[in-house]
Design an enzyme around this catalytic site. Sequence first.
Site, mmCIF file in Angstrom:
data_model
loop_
_atom_site.group_PDB
_atom_site.id
_atom_site.type_symbol
_atom_site.label_atom_id
_atom_site.label_comp_id
_atom_site.label_asym_id
_atom_site.label_seq_id
_atom_site.Cartn_x
_atom_site.Cartn_y
_atom_site.Cartn_z
ATOM 1 N N ARG A 84 -5.665 -23.646 1.009
ATOM 2 C CA ARG A 84 -4.775 -24.027 2.874
ATOM 3 C C ARG A 84 -5.615 -24.776 3.292
ATOM 4 O O ARG A 84 -4.372 -25.563 3.815
ATOM 5 C CB ARG A 84 -4.670 -22.639 2.901
ATOM 6 C CG ARG A 84 -3.148 -21.774 2.666
ATOM 7 C CD ARG A 84 -2.962 -20.966 2.825
ATOM 8 N NE ARG A 84 -2.030 -19.947 2.132
ATOM 9 C CZ ARG A 84 -1.522 -18.949 2.836
ATOM 10 N NH1 ARG A 84 -2.213 -18.052 3.766
ATOM 11 N NH2 ARG A 84 -1.249 -18.114 1.988
ATOM 12 N N ARG A 128 3.314 -19.838 3.044
ATOM 13 C CA ARG A 128 3.209 -20.128 4.198
ATOM 14 C C ARG A 128 3.144 -21.357 4.551
ATOM 15 O O ARG A 128 2.792 -21.340 5.673
ATOM 16 C CB ARG A 128 1.671 -19.123 4.769
ATOM 17 C CG ARG A 128 1.502 -17.911 4.680
ATOM 18 C CD ARG A 128 1.403 -16.925 5.339
ATOM 19 N NE ARG A 128 0.556 -15.343 4.659
ATOM 20 C CZ ARG A 128 1.474 -14.729 5.017
ATOM 21 N NH1 ARG A 128 2.453 -15.168 6.231
ATOM 22 N NH2 ARG A 128 2.041 -13.352 4.441
ATOM 23 N N ASP A 157 -4.096 -15.043 7.166
ATOM 24 C CA ASP A 157 -3.402 -16.143 6.647
ATOM 25 C C ASP A 157 -2.408 -16.810 8.197
ATOM 26 O O ASP A 157 -1.504 -17.536 7.695
ATOM 27 C CB ASP A 157 -1.782 -15.116 6.131
ATOM 28 C CG ASP A 157 -3.028 -14.227 5.012
ATOM 29 O OD1 ASP A 157 -2.912 -14.978 4.435
ATOM 30 O OD2 ASP A 157 -2.435 -12.966 5.071
ATOM 31 N N ARG A 215 -5.920 -18.536 -9.583
ATOM 32 C CA ARG A 215 -6.479 -17.236 -8.378
ATOM 33 C C ARG A 215 -7.838 -16.325 -9.113
ATOM 34 O O ARG A 215 -7.227 -15.677 -9.971
ATOM 35 C CB ARG A 215 -6.036 -16.893 -7.357
ATOM 36 C CG ARG A 215 -4.883 -17.768 -6.721
ATOM 37 C CD ARG A 215 -3.977 -17.124 -5.374
ATOM 38 N NE ARG A 215 -4.649 -16.091 -4.537
ATOM 39 C CZ ARG A 215 -3.914 -15.328 -3.630
ATOM 40 N NH1 ARG A 215 -2.963 -15.103 -3.939
ATOM 41 N NH2 ARG A 215 -5.112 -14.849 -2.562
ATOM 42 N N ARG A 227 0.772 -1.340 -0.144
ATOM 43 C CA ARG A 227 -0.214 0.227 -0.049
ATOM 44 C C ARG A 227 0.576 0.641 -0.458
ATOM 45 O O ARG A 227 0.477 2.363 -1.216
ATOM 46 C CB ARG A 227 -1.355 0.524 1.138
ATOM 47 C CG ARG A 227 -1.828 -1.134 1.091
ATOM 48 C CD ARG A 227 -2.381 -1.472 2.305
ATOM 49 N NE ARG A 227 -4.130 -2.115 2.081
ATOM 50 C CZ ARG A 227 -3.696 -3.567 1.982
ATOM 51 N NH1 ARG A 227 -2.711 -4.353 1.865
ATOM 52 N NH2 ARG A 227 -4.766 -4.247 2.100
HETATM 53 C C1 S3P Z 1 -4.184 -8.629 2.327
HETATM 54 C C2 S3P Z 1 -5.046 -9.785 2.551
HETATM 55 C C3 S3P Z 1 -5.430 -10.802 2.463
HETATM 56 C C4 S3P Z 1 -4.368 -11.859 3.082
HETATM 57 C C5 S3P Z 1 -3.023 -11.461 2.291
HETATM 58 C C6 S3P Z 1 -3.294 -10.119 2.220
HETATM 59 C C7 S3P Z 1 -4.122 -7.624 1.959
HETATM 60 O O1 S3P Z 1 -6.628 -11.280 1.322
HETATM 61 O O2 S3P Z 1 -5.353 -13.276 3.354
HETATM 62 O O3 S3P Z 1 -2.236 -11.700 2.278
HETATM 63 O O4 S3P Z 1 -2.797 -7.419 2.086
HETATM 64 O O5 S3P Z 1 -5.042 -7.150 2.464
HETATM 65 P P1 S3P Z 1 -7.854 -11.301 1.009
HETATM 66 O O6 S3P Z 1 -8.372 -9.649 1.252
HETATM 67 O O7 S3P Z 1 -8.519 -12.141 -0.774
HETATM 68 O O8 S3P Z 1 -8.410 -11.808 2.122
#
Ligand code: S3P
Length: 448
Positions: free
Chosen positions: A358, A403, A327, A129, A33
Amino acid sequence: MSGHDTPIPMTASRSGPLTGSAAVPGDKSISHRALILGAMAVGETKITGLLEGQDVLDTAKAMRAFGAEVTRHGPGAWSVHGVGVGGFSEPSDIIDCGNAGTGVRLIMGAMATTAMTVTFTGDASLRKRPMGRVTDPLALFGARAYGRQGGRLPMTVVGAADPRPVRYTVPVPSAQVKSAVLLAALNAPGETVVIEREPTRDHSERMLTGFGAQLSVEKTAEGDVITLLGRPELRPQTVAVPRDPSSAAFPVCAALIVEGSDILVPGVSQNLTRNGLYRTLVEMGADIEFQNPREEGGEPVADLRVRFSAALKGVEVPPDRAPSMIDEFPVLSVVAACAEGTTVMRGVREMRVKESDRIDAMARGLEACGVRVEEDEDTLIVHGLGTGGVPGGATCAVHLDHRIAMSFLVLGLASRKPVTVDDGSPIATSFPIFEALMAGLGAEIRRG
Ligand code: S3P
């Protein structure tokens, strides 16, 4: 490297007490971000503590392709000279986000309301995905997406030339979807409203506010109602990225299950949208002291003193806690295997659409190591064998998932026989110093 090259098998063996300090790298979510918002601000954003994992390096490269100047000054010290909201230029080549779901989904959001055509791809894991969860709401702004069947990458997104603001209820608990919509909203005139029924990590909201966007969050019976006013001029910031609680989970869980361990893990986020694992471990009877609570990089953090915990008990994790530890379920299931009794994880179907499925990857690997597991579409149940009770002695498939690799290596440190993972190379996507850090604590992990 993120599993693109030769696989690197790794083996963890039963270890003596883990001791010392485990300073984990910067938060992956916040690092992505910081680069993206830095690129959308006018002027120079300075970042310290940036995670230099492959996922984040791929986002840095992508921001350059959109016209931002991204410079590395030293370890974790970066600057981004941004081009402003709506100022991206069309990349001259395909954007390859490697293994990073967060990278690709957030960048799609950031470009979807600017008139340009961009093709995205990724590694074999990312190409499996679902992207429809992001391109559906982006279509409401006026963007169009053309991908493979099932909304998979490679995918071409045509940004809206004349974007309109939207009102969108996020159908799955996903910070990536929420964030993609918020980033798209930046270049849509007027107010965009995002409704989130189950709260997920709030880094985008915090950081957008820090960069000067007008954003409000209202708690209602419908859920959190997030309102963002489009077309702000984002002001460059100095971002100090805090350490990643999802990476800290690995040394913390290792210390809990390796006899005699006593480690310190500094600066672990206690943000309620991220700390579900730590709350769950305490309920299991983990010996964790939360020392020196303070703010770092705008996040509540504490130093964790973690000692081996002989009396860990299985628990039922409340389903509404799942988004705050989504996660961390793989490594929780390793701790559960070393606890007495049964640990029940319900409401975890989102685990199936991560870097790998997972639930399946953990269930198959734990079974191979002699642990009894039950699963259904939305549930993982682990029957614990107690301290020193896991037989181990298996090779676990990682499916290009960092992970999963780290979780089974943690299991090997406390199993009777060593545990091998077929490919440790994806660890570099999120935790490039994992091997060195774990070796420094006394963990027996070797390549091969
Ligand atoms: C993340 C959101 C999560 C997480 C990923 C990081 C993020 O995914 O599993 O490792 O930085 O917004 P989802 O938004 O698909 O749940």
